[in-house]
Structures are given as structure tokens and as C-alpha cells.
Design a protein around this motif. Structure first.
Motif, PDB file in Angstrom:
ATOM      1  N   ASN A   9     -48.326 -31.458  27.639  1.00  0.00           N
ATOM      2  CA  ASN A   9     -47.311 -31.037  28.607  1.00  0.00           C
ATOM      3  C   ASN A   9     -48.624 -31.203  29.637  1.00  0.00           C
ATOM      4  N   VAL A  11     -48.110 -28.658  32.092  1.00  0.00           N
ATOM      5  CA  VAL A  11     -48.333 -27.679  32.399  1.00  0.00           C
ATOM      6  C   VAL A  11     -48.683 -26.929  31.882  1.00  0.00           C
ATOM      7  N   PHE A  12     -48.339 -26.742  30.149  1.00  0.00           N
ATOM      8  CA  PHE A  12     -48.736 -26.316  29.351  1.00  0.00           C
ATOM      9  C   PHE A  12     -50.276 -26.276  29.351  1.00  0.00           C
ATOM     10  N   CYS A  15     -51.779 -24.187  32.125  1.00  0.00           N
ATOM     11  CA  CYS A  15     -52.310 -22.626  31.514  1.00  0.00           C
ATOM     12  C   CYS A  15     -53.246 -22.342  30.719  1.00  0.00           C
ATOM     13  N   LYS A  97     -38.895 -25.859  27.003  1.00  0.00           N
ATOM     14  CA  LYS A  97     -40.226 -25.839  27.890  1.00  0.00           C
ATOM     15  C   LYS A  97     -40.279 -24.965  28.752  1.00  0.00           C
ATOM     16  N   ILE A  98     -38.226 -24.877  29.861  1.00  0.00           N
ATOM     17  CA  ILE A  98     -38.041 -24.104  30.752  1.00  0.00           C
ATOM     18  C   ILE A  98     -38.487 -22.013  30.567  1.00  0.00           C
ATOM     19  N   TYR A 100     -41.731 -21.498  28.332  1.00  0.00           N
ATOM     20  CA  TYR A 100     -43.456 -20.995  27.724  1.00  0.00           C
ATOM     21  C   TYR A 100     -43.261 -21.901  29.300  1.00  0.00           C
ATOM     22  N   GLN A 101     -42.705 -21.986  30.487  1.00  0.00           N
ATOM     23  CA  GLN A 101     -43.374 -22.130  31.834  1.00  0.00           C
ATOM     24  C   GLN A 101     -43.228 -21.389  32.546  1.00  0.00           C
ATOM     25  N   GLU A 102     -41.904 -20.367  31.846  1.00  0.00           N
ATOM     26  CA  GLU A 102     -41.730 -19.686  32.700  1.00  0.00           C
ATOM     27  C   GLU A 102     -42.640 -17.870  33.085  1.00  0.00           C
ATOM     28  N   SER A 105     -46.580 -18.905  33.617  1.00  0.00           N
ATOM     29  CA  SER A 105     -46.345 -18.587  35.121  1.00  0.00           C
ATOM     30  C   SER A 105     -46.779 -16.728  35.188  1.00  0.00           C
TER      31      SER A 105
END
Length: 242
Positions: A9, A11-12, A15, A97-98, A100-102, A105
Motif C-alpha cells: 500500500n 501509504v505503508f 511511512c 488500514k484505517i 495503521y494509517q492513523e 501518521s
């Protein structure tokens, strides 16, 4: 052994690349009382292990990833030192997913903080989302541990061939430069969230050049990850839970 290619992903991937480049990931709320035994939940960890083999390509290994996921959970549960076995929490992919994104961040913001005081400000301004709070209430837990693990290993033939290439370079440079391949590594990120604080109370990362499938080395890495929060260490370097 099962092999398959993996698509990260975006985003992953962003990060992880960002966090790997930063040294100031550790944070601990010094005023937080962690002495009382709490109901602890451990979110099923993400563990991505790749094998470098033929043609020097890194290929995701689902079998090794599953093994390290299980060990990461069991070792983390052991390190908490609680009499009650921590709850193993599994969630759907979208919720995962929600979350881990949080949490990534948050990790990015903590890394931007240059001092301990700035980290305290970042942590103080962070409030867990409704998505994470729902995990607390649904599973009746006080603390939630979230971990992310990534690592790789090499096949014997690959390591041998890459080592020979390094010796070849050494001969060409008359010994001025002899590249040595990294045989394996293991990278772990962890965050501990508290229900009453509604925030993060501990975070840390560990990057070691060890075989992620080496049970003894991996257990030691996990123990040292939680030093002074769940675990402690003797002057001889022996790590154990409090």
C-alpha cells in the motif's frame, strides 16, 4: 515454502521509508503509571518477510510472514508480564488500514519532534480516533498494542554469490573497498495506546541485522523493544519482563 509477490500500500510504503530514516522514534509518557495490571489487547501484527534468492530479487514469503506474525504476538504477550493472557484482536482489512494509517501518521509526527518536550506535545495533542476507541470498548481492554514488522533473509546460494561478488570488487580495488551483503534484518515498530488517556503512552522501533526467523534472536529483539515499559535488563544484558 510458499512464495508470492506483494504490492505494498502506497501509504505503508511511504511511512516505512520515512520512519526508517529517522532515529528519534522512541516515546514514553513518563507520568504514566504502568505498574497496575491492566486488560491488554494486542492487535494482530502485520509481519512482512521477504526472501532474497535467485537474480537477487526480494520476494515476499507468506509462510515466513505467518510464522513471524505468530511469534511476534506470543512474544509480545509474554513481555507484558500480566497474569491474564492479553486478548488477541483480529479486525477486518478496511479497519486495519484505517488504524495503521492513523498510527503511522502519529509516528511521523513523533519523528519530526526534535526534543523530548516536543514529543510530549505531539503525544499530548494526539487523541485516538473513534475507530480505535471502538476496539477498546468491544474487547473490554485498557491498553492496545499495535506492531508492524518487516524483514528479509537470503538463501544460502544468494548470500554466497553476493559475498563472492564483494570479494571480486575487493580485488579490483586492491582491498580499498570490499562490499559485504547484509544477510538478514528485522525491523519492528510498536505503539501502546491507553483507553483512559485516549492517547499513545509508549512507542519504539528496533532495527537489527538478525534472521527474523531465528526464534532466540527475535525474542531478544522484542524484549529490548519494550525496555523500561514492560521489560527490564540486567547489567549482563539479559532482558526479561518485569
Amino acid at each position: 515454502m510458499t512464495y508470492c509477490k506483494i504490492t505494498f500500500n502506497a501509504v505503508f510504503l511511504f511511512c516505512i521509508l520515512y520512519l526508517c530514516s529517522c532515529a528519534g522514534f522512541k516515546y514514553s509518557n513518563e507520568s504514566y503509571d504502568n505498574s497496575n495490571k491492566k486488560n491488554i489487547g494486542i492487535l494482530k501484527p502485520i509481519s512482512l518477510i521477504s526472501t532474497i534468492g535467485e537474480k537477487n530479487n526480494m520476494i515476499y514469503d507468506s509462510t515466513l510472514s505467518s510464522q513471524t506474525t505468530d511469534q511476534l504476538f506470543s512474544n509480545t504477550a509474554e513481555m507484558t508480564g500480566t497474569d491474564k493472557v492479553p486478548t488477541h484482536i483480529e479486525i477486518d482489512v478496511n479497519t486495519q488500514k484505517i488504524i495503521y494509517q492513523e498510527i503511522f501518521s502519529l509516528g511521523e509526527k513523533l519523528n519530526h519532534a526534535k526534543s523530548k518536550k516536543q514529543k510530549q506535545v505531539v503525544a499530548g495533542n494526539y487523541v485516538i480516533s473513534e475507530t480505535i476507541y471502538k476496539v477498546f470498548t468491544e474487547h473490554n481492554i485498557d491498553q492496545l498494542i499495535i506492531s508492524y514488522h518487516k524483514g528479509f533473509t537470503r538463501t544460502k546460494s544468494n548470500y554466497r554469490s553476493q559475498s563472492w561478488k564483494g570479494l571480486g570488487v575487493g580485488l579490483l580495488t586492491l582491498g580499498a573497498y570490499i562490499p559485504t551483503p547484509i544477510k538478514a534484518n528485522s525491523l519492528i515498530y510498536t505503539w501502546v495506546l491507553d483507553k483512559n488517556q485516549k492517547s499513545v503512552v509508549f512507542s519504539n522501533m528496533s532495527l537489527k541485522e538478525i534472521e527474523p526467523t531465528n526464534s532466540t534472536a527475535f525474542t531478544k529483539q522484542i524484549c529490548e523493544l519494550y525496555l523500561n515499559f514492560y521489560t527490564t535488563q540486567t547489567p549482563q544484558g539479559i532482558c526479561y519482563h518485569r
